[in-house]
Motif scaffolding. Structure first.
Motif, mmCIF file in Angstrom:
data_model
loop_
_atom_site.group_PDB
_atom_site.id
_atom_site.type_symbol
_atom_site.label_atom_id
_atom_site.label_comp_id
_atom_site.label_asym_id
_atom_site.label_seq_id
_atom_site.Cartn_x
_atom_site.Cartn_y
_atom_site.Cartn_z
ATOM 1 N N LEU A 31 0.832 -1.206 0.000
ATOM 2 C CA LEU A 31 0.000 0.000 0.000
ATOM 3 C C LEU A 31 0.864 1.252 0.000
ATOM 4 O O LEU A 31 0.598 2.210 -0.723
ATOM 5 N N LEU A 32 1.912 1.241 0.818
ATOM 6 C CA LEU A 32 2.804 2.397 0.898
ATOM 7 C C LEU A 32 3.571 2.600 -0.414
ATOM 8 O O LEU A 32 3.759 3.735 -0.850
ATOM 9 N N LYS A 33 3.977 1.514 -1.061
ATOM 10 C CA LYS A 33 4.671 1.628 -2.356
ATOM 11 C C LYS A 33 3.744 2.223 -3.408
ATOM 12 O O LYS A 33 4.176 2.996 -4.262
ATOM 13 N N ALA A 34 2.471 1.861 -3.357
ATOM 14 C CA ALA A 34 1.491 2.378 -4.314
ATOM 15 C C ALA A 34 1.055 3.803 -3.957
ATOM 16 O O ALA A 34 0.398 4.458 -4.763
ATOM 17 N N LYS A 35 1.416 4.248 -2.739
ATOM 18 C CA LYS A 35 1.046 5.588 -2.265
ATOM 19 C C LYS A 35 -0.457 5.828 -2.426
ATOM 20 O O LYS A 35 -0.909 6.826 -2.978
ATOM 21 N N LEU A 36 -1.224 4.872 -1.909
ATOM 22 C CA LEU A 36 -2.669 4.879 -2.071
ATOM 23 C C LEU A 36 -3.406 5.465 -0.882
ATOM 24 O O LEU A 36 -2.983 5.308 0.262
ATOM 25 N N SER A 37 -4.522 6.049 -1.189
ATOM 26 C CA SER A 37 -5.496 6.454 -0.194
ATOM 27 C C SER A 37 -6.801 5.772 -0.603
ATOM 28 O O SER A 37 -7.285 5.982 -1.720
ATOM 29 N N ILE A 38 -7.335 4.931 0.280
ATOM 30 C CA ILE A 38 -8.516 4.137 -0.055
ATOM 31 C C ILE A 38 -9.593 4.366 0.992
ATOM 32 O O ILE A 38 -9.344 4.232 2.197
ATOM 33 N N ARG A 39 -10.799 4.710 0.533
ATOM 34 C CA ARG A 39 -11.926 4.856 1.451
ATOM 35 C C ARG A 39 -12.871 3.679 1.267
ATOM 36 O O ARG A 39 -13.267 3.363 0.144
ATOM 37 N N PHE A 40 -13.214 3.035 2.362
ATOM 38 C CA PHE A 40 -14.201 1.963 2.359
ATOM 39 C C PHE A 40 -15.531 2.550 2.800
ATOM 40 O O PHE A 40 -15.633 3.102 3.890
ATOM 41 N N ASN A 41 -16.512 2.446 1.920
ATOM 42 C CA ASN A 41 -17.880 2.849 2.232
ATOM 43 C C ASN A 41 -18.620 1.574 2.609
ATOM 44 O O ASN A 41 -19.010 0.800 1.737
ATOM 45 N N VAL A 42 -18.745 1.333 3.893
ATOM 46 C CA VAL A 42 -19.336 0.089 4.384
ATOM 47 C C VAL A 42 -20.831 0.298 4.588
ATOM 48 O O VAL A 42 -21.259 1.340 5.088
ATOM 49 N N THR A 43 -21.600 -0.706 4.202
ATOM 50 C CA THR A 43 -23.029 -0.709 4.481
ATOM 51 C C THR A 43 -23.347 -1.900 5.366
ATOM 52 O O THR A 43 -22.676 -2.927 5.307
ATOM 53 N N ASP A 44 -24.339 -1.738 6.194
ATOM 54 C CA ASP A 44 -24.854 -2.818 7.050
ATOM 55 C C ASP A 44 -23.788 -3.376 7.982
ATOM 56 O O ASP A 44 -23.405 -4.534 7.826
ATOM 57 N N PRO A 45 -23.282 -2.589 8.914
ATOM 58 C CA PRO A 45 -23.703 -1.247 9.320
ATOM 59 C C PRO A 45 -23.049 -0.157 8.477
ATOM 60 O O PRO A 45 -22.013 -0.387 7.850
ATOM 61 N N SER A 46 -23.633 1.009 8.508
ATOM 62 C CA SER A 46 -23.101 2.146 7.763
ATOM 63 C C SER A 46 -21.859 2.683 8.471
ATOM 64 O O SER A 46 -21.913 3.071 9.646
ATOM 65 N N ALA A 47 -20.732 2.672 7.762
ATOM 66 C CA ALA A 47 -19.466 3.116 8.353
ATOM 67 C C ALA A 47 -18.516 3.550 7.244
ATOM 68 O O ALA A 47 -18.653 3.118 6.100
ATOM 69 N N LEU A 48 -17.563 4.397 7.597
ATOM 70 C CA LEU A 48 -16.527 4.836 6.662
ATOM 71 C C LEU A 48 -15.168 4.586 7.281
ATOM 72 O O LEU A 48 -14.958 4.805 8.473
#
Length: 131
Positions: A31-48
């Motif tokens: 992940l660090l090599k790819a220099k990524l920022s990833i957001r997980f939009n979770v449902t059931d339950p609703s969470a980020l």
């Protein structure tokens, strides 16, 4: 349902990622090599959940207060996340079956594979101790 609410999900994932970082710090290298920022939009339950691997140390933010736009967004149910972390569902199959829906450079979602691989070894104990 894998998690009663977002508080349980955040608590469980927080302990999981802390344990992964302590036991297997190289799990975040791809992940660090790819220099990524990833957001997980979770449902059931609703969470980020935002994983920011733009620079060391990797940062994980829970909840709605995110400071920047992610490179990749991933829509996922709490149950699918739970199955992936238990090793019952592969990340590749989850994407193929639309249980995980990435928005953005889809190929970058595979940078999560190492993190999930190491998390799968720790997650069952963390999940069972969530009470």
């Amino acid at each position: 349902m894998a998690y009663r609410d977002e508080i349980e999900l955040y608590s469980c994932l927080g302990r999981l990622f802390d344990q992964v970082e302590a036991d297997v710090p190289q799990a975040t290298d791809s992940l660090l090599k790819a220099k990524l920022s990833i957001r997980f939009n979770v449902t059931d339950p609703s969470a980020l959940l935002l994983i920011n691997a733009k620079e060391r140390p990797l940062q994980i933010e829970y909840g709605r207060a995110h400071h920047h736009k992610p490179d990749l967004e991933v829509d996922i149910t709490g149950e699918a996340l739970h199955q992936i972390l238990l090793g019952q569902l592969s990340l590749t199959k989850a994407v193929g079956s639309k249980k995980v829906t990435p928005k953005g450079p889809v190929w970058k979602v595979m940078a999560l594979a190492d993190l999930f691989y190491h998390a799968q070894k720790i997650y069952p104990a963390v999940y069972l101790s969530r009470q």
